[in-house]
Design a protein around this motif. Structure first.
Motif, short mmCIF file in Angstrom:
data_model
loop_
_atom_site.label_atom_id
_atom_site.label_comp_id
_atom_site.label_asym_id
_atom_site.label_seq_id
_atom_site.Cartn_x
_atom_site.Cartn_y
_atom_site.Cartn_z
N ALA A 1 37.76 39.56 45.04
CA ALA A 1 37.16 40.87 44.76
C ALA A 1 37.57 41.90 45.81
N SER A 2 37.59 41.52 47.09
CA SER A 2 37.95 42.48 48.13
C SER A 2 39.42 42.87 48.06
N THR A 3 40.27 41.96 47.64
CA THR A 3 41.68 42.29 47.45
C THR A 3 41.85 43.32 46.35
N MET A 4 41.06 43.18 45.29
CA MET A 4 41.12 44.14 44.20
C MET A 4 40.68 45.52 44.68
N VAL A 5 39.64 45.58 45.49
CA VAL A 5 39.15 46.86 46.00
C VAL A 5 40.14 47.45 47.01
N ALA A 6 40.65 46.64 47.92
CA ALA A 6 41.55 47.14 48.96
C ALA A 6 42.89 47.59 48.40
N GLY B 1 43.51 48.21 45.12
CA GLY B 1 43.34 49.14 44.01
C GLY B 1 43.95 48.66 42.71
#
Length: 59
Positions: free
Chosen positions: A24-29, A31
């Motif tokens: 999830a954090s990779t998706m947010v970071a 984009g």
């Protein structure tokens, strides 16, 4: 004795949470959504975690 000892359940839970959170954090970071391989890897890891926790609780 079970395959997974009772004290190891915390480690298994944290590992599953770490993998899901990292995805999830990779998706947010970055984009961009995770690709098919990221999703499959996450699901394999989480299903393995669920199986180990189920086996440990059922014995």
């Amino acid at each position: 004795m079970t395959f997974v000892e009772r004290g190891q359940l915390d480690d298994i839970q944290l590992g599953g949470i770490f993998v899901a959170g990292l995805s999830a954090s990779t998706m947010v970071a970055d984009g961009c959504p995770p690709d098919r391989h990221d999703t499959i890897g996450t699901l394999v890891c989480l299903s393995g975690m669920a199986a180990m926790m189920y086996v440990a609780r059922s014995n």
